[in-house]
Design a protein around this motif. Structure first.
Motif, PDB file in Angstrom:
ATOM      1  N   VAL C  22       6.178  -5.790  -0.968  1.00  0.00           N
ATOM      2  CA  VAL C  22       4.970  -6.410  -0.746  1.00  0.00           C
ATOM      3  C   VAL C  22       4.200  -5.601   0.502  1.00  0.00           C
ATOM      4  CG1 VAL C  22       3.911  -8.682   0.222  1.00  0.00           C
ATOM      5  CG2 VAL C  22       5.414  -8.750  -1.470  1.00  0.00           C
ATOM      6  N   PHE C  24       4.281  -2.435   1.040  1.00  0.00           N
ATOM      7  CA  PHE C  24       3.478  -1.247   0.595  1.00  0.00           C
ATOM      8  C   PHE C  24       2.489  -1.655  -0.213  1.00  0.00           C
ATOM      9  CE2 PHE C  24       7.713   0.879   1.552  1.00  0.00           C
ATOM     10  CZ  PHE C  24       7.074   1.775   2.392  1.00  0.00           C
ATOM     11  N   VAL C  25       2.585  -3.009  -1.137  1.00  0.00           N
ATOM     12  CA  VAL C  25       1.377  -3.157  -1.904  1.00  0.00           C
ATOM     13  C   VAL C  25       0.100  -3.601  -1.196  1.00  0.00           C
ATOM     14  CG1 VAL C  25       0.582  -4.791  -3.552  1.00  0.00           C
ATOM     15  CG2 VAL C  25       2.788  -3.871  -3.749  1.00  0.00           C
ATOM     16  N   THR C  48       0.781   2.514  -3.768  1.00  0.00           N
ATOM     17  CA  THR C  48       1.175   1.097  -4.036  1.00  0.00           C
ATOM     18  C   THR C  48       1.792   1.201  -5.390  1.00  0.00           C
ATOM     19  OG1 THR C  48      -1.209   0.295  -3.333  1.00  0.00           O
ATOM     20  CG2 THR C  48       0.016  -1.076  -4.778  1.00  0.00           C
ATOM     21  N   ASP C  49       1.375   2.130  -6.059  1.00  0.00           N
ATOM     22  CA  ASP C  49       1.992   2.393  -7.686  1.00  0.00           C
ATOM     23  C   ASP C  49       3.425   2.799  -7.493  1.00  0.00           C
ATOM     24  OD1 ASP C  49      -0.363   1.508  -8.831  1.00  0.00           O
ATOM     25  OD2 ASP C  49      -0.784   3.491  -9.255  1.00  0.00           O
ATOM     26  N   THR C  50       3.894   3.558  -6.749  1.00  0.00           N
ATOM     27  CA  THR C  50       5.078   4.126  -6.746  1.00  0.00           C
ATOM     28  C   THR C  50       6.034   3.151  -5.971  1.00  0.00           C
ATOM     29  OG1 THR C  50       4.696   5.586  -4.728  1.00  0.00           O
ATOM     30  CG2 THR C  50       4.479   6.626  -6.821  1.00  0.00           C
ATOM     31  N   LEU C  51       6.114   3.379  -4.651  1.00  0.00           N
ATOM     32  CA  LEU C  51       7.249   2.472  -3.893  1.00  0.00           C
ATOM     33  C   LEU C  51       6.932   1.032  -3.950  1.00  0.00           C
ATOM     34  CD1 LEU C  51       9.363   3.964  -2.640  1.00  0.00           C
ATOM     35  CD2 LEU C  51       8.455   3.841  -0.485  1.00  0.00           C
ATOM     36  N   ALA C  53       5.338  -1.048  -6.295  1.00  0.00           N
ATOM     37  CA  ALA C  53       5.846  -1.724  -7.496  1.00  0.00           C
ATOM     38  C   ALA C  53       7.281  -1.658  -7.794  1.00  0.00           C
ATOM     39  CB  ALA C  53       5.189  -1.132  -8.612  1.00  0.00           C
ATOM     40  N   VAL C  56       9.243  -4.069  -5.665  1.00  0.00           N
ATOM     41  CA  VAL C  56       9.263  -5.601  -5.758  1.00  0.00           C
ATOM     42  C   VAL C  56       9.954  -5.614  -7.107  1.00  0.00           C
ATOM     43  CG1 VAL C  56       7.484  -7.106  -6.758  1.00  0.00           C
ATOM     44  CG2 VAL C  56       6.769  -6.064  -4.661  1.00  0.00           C
ATOM     45  N   LEU C  57       9.769  -4.832  -8.120  1.00  0.00           N
ATOM     46  CA  LEU C  57      10.504  -5.069  -9.539  1.00  0.00           C
ATOM     47  C   LEU C  57      12.301  -4.783  -9.155  1.00  0.00           C
ATOM     48  CD1 LEU C  57       8.414  -3.119 -11.855  1.00  0.00           C
ATOM     49  CD2 LEU C  57       8.690  -5.461 -11.974  1.00  0.00           C
ATOM     50  N   LEU C  80       5.946   1.481 -15.446  1.00  0.00           N
ATOM     51  CA  LEU C  80       5.105   2.037 -14.519  1.00  0.00           C
ATOM     52  C   LEU C  80       5.284   3.155 -13.830  1.00  0.00           C
ATOM     53  CD1 LEU C  80       4.799  -1.515 -12.293  1.00  0.00           C
ATOM     54  CD2 LEU C  80       3.079  -0.180 -14.006  1.00  0.00           C
ATOM     55  N   PHE C  81       6.545   3.880 -13.626  1.00  0.00           N
ATOM     56  CA  PHE C  81       6.745   5.094 -13.474  1.00  0.00           C
ATOM     57  C   PHE C  81       6.123   6.234 -14.343  1.00  0.00           C
ATOM     58  CE2 PHE C  81       9.702   8.648 -12.619  1.00  0.00           C
ATOM     59  CZ  PHE C  81       9.804   8.747 -11.215  1.00  0.00           C
TER      60      PHE C  81
END
Lengths: 117, 169, 151
Positions: C22, C24-25, C48-51, C53, C56-57, C80-81
């Motif tokens: 969160v 990083f987002v 946001t997209d790399t670390l 997400a 969080v997942l 997503l990766f």
């Protein structure tokens, strides 16, 4: 402990919602088209995360299936919008040369001094 | 080709079982088997069962992505410092990075790694170099890019351009 | 008692991963809002997209334990990766193709209330960074923002 996990997930969802709300600012005020596309793409990523957290909060698995679909649709939509604004049509074959020739691109110091003029 | 077909079948079976979740319903298992066979037949007819079917299915790629994850974390830290400091000191730069990979897979792996690392992003891919936009001018170090390119080429067993001239004929 | 400790551990690991993700987002979102031009915003979105997400997942996978849910979450993380760098490259390539010029040179965020300015270091000669920084600080040269050619 179940209760604690529940609150943890709710907090995560709240923060993700805050992030999505902040991104709306960039979406509305982005100076260029590409800023808006970037904002929509990032918003979609956060939506996927939010759906995952939300489906754990309500204790149903269906949300995760929707999140998978959303992750794929988000990517396809980004590419489709970009392609549409590039060619004004979607029925165009993308070949290698249409992406522009790197040899014609001026980069580095030349561009830095060129920016000044 | 047999290896790619085998990997394709395993991946498709795992995908089907993950999404359906019913391991003991004969109807669903039979339908899944049929669709896997159909996909296998179609990809055999399209002649796409080659090395690019399963590019990252060996230990070298796993090692490479583990190394890349460390790099991503380090780059994230420097980007996040710039974002959260009140006067963000950034120096956006563009550079051309030479690309020595000879196969499409090696080039894609290299450019993808550049984009995955926050702070550097691959803008245009040319024939023999990539136009890279970096957030800090310290990030456009030619030696770092060459190191990453060598590792990426190694991860997908790419015959790099320098080595082709030596080994050819 | 034993299960209790395991649940505690699960909770702590999950909380740490979720908090990191969160963070990083949110930081990526703030970066998208704060950075001066399109190309630099792209870096923040990539963060946001790399670390963000993935963390969080991963936290949710720890919560779900070994089940179908966690497999599906891992599938989402994998998708997503794969797709996020491709989408980022497509957006940036399209912007570059349309002639959007990146802002280059040094940039410092304007203080609140101050007019936005770009301290561009045009001379490629400057040897030491500290010197050039002192120079630009002593003599602030107001410059128009980068020309944005929206199509």
């Amino acid at each position: 402990m179940e209760q604690a996990l529940h609150y943890l997930n709710v907090g995560t969802a709240m923060f993700l919602l805050i992030g999505m709300a902040l991104l709306l600012g960039r979406l509305l005020s982005g100076p260029t088209l590409y800023d808006r596309i970037l904002a929509v793409n990032s918003f979609g990523t956060k939506t996927v995360l939010f759906l995952c957290v939300f489906s754990l909060i309500i204790g149903r698995q269906d949300g995760i299936d929707i999140a998978i679909l959303y992750a794929l649709m988000n990517f396809i939509a980004t590419i489709a919008v970009l392609k549409f604004f590039r060619y004004s049509a979607l029925d165009v074959s993308m070949n290698y040369s249409s992406r522009g020739d790197l040899s014609k691109t001026v980069v580095g110091k030349a561009e830095m001094s060129g920016e000044d003029t | 080709m047999v290896r790619s077909a085998f990997i394709l079948v395993v991946v498709l079976a795992a995908y089907w079982l993950t999404l359906s979740g019913y391991l003991y319903k004969p109807v669903l298992l039979i339908v899944g088997t049929i669709s896997i066979l159909v996909v296998l037949g179609l990809s055999w007819r399209m002649k796409i069962l080659d090395a690019e079917t399963a590019p990252y299915f060996h230990g070298k790629a796993a090692g490479y992505y583990a190394w890349l994850f460390v790099e991503i974390t380090k780059a994230n830290m420097s980007v996040i410092k710039a974002v959260l400091s009140p006067d963000m000191e950034i120096s956006p730069t563009t550079t051309k990075v030479p690309m020595k990979q000879s196969t499409d897979l090696g080039r894609v792996t290299f450019a993808n790694s550049i984009t995955l690392t926050p702070g550097t992003i691959a803008v245009v891919m040319g024939e023999s170099n990539i136009l890279v936009h970096a957030l800090f001018s310290e990030m456009t170090n030619a030696a770092d890019f060459q190191d990453m390119g060598d590792r990426a080429g190694w991860a997908v067993s790419d015959p790099m351009l320098g080595r082709i001239e030596k080994g050819a004929s | 008692m034993d299960g209790d400790v395991l649940h505690m551990l699960q909770f702590v690991i999950s909380a740490l991963l979720l908090a990191g993700g969160v963070f990083f987002v949110i930081a990526g979102t703030v970066g998208v809002l704060r950075f001066p031009d399109f190309y630099t915003r792209m870096h923040a979105a990539g963060m946001t997209d790399t670390l963000g997400a993935e963390l969080v997942l991963l936290g949710l996978i720890v919560q779900a334990g070994f089940s179908q849910t966690s497999l599906k979450l891992a599938l989402i993380a994998f998708l997503l990766f794969l797709t996020s760098p491709t989408a980022a490259h497509a957006v940036v390539g399209a912007a570059h193709n349309a002639g959007l010029k990146p802002m280059l040179g040094k940039y410092r965020a304007p203080a609140p209330g101050e007019a936005p300015e770009v301290k561009s270091e045009v001379k490629p000669k400057t040897k030491s960074k500290a010197k050039s920084k002192a120079k630009t600080k002593s003599k602030p040269k107001p410059k128009p923002r980068t020309k944005k050619k929206a199509t």
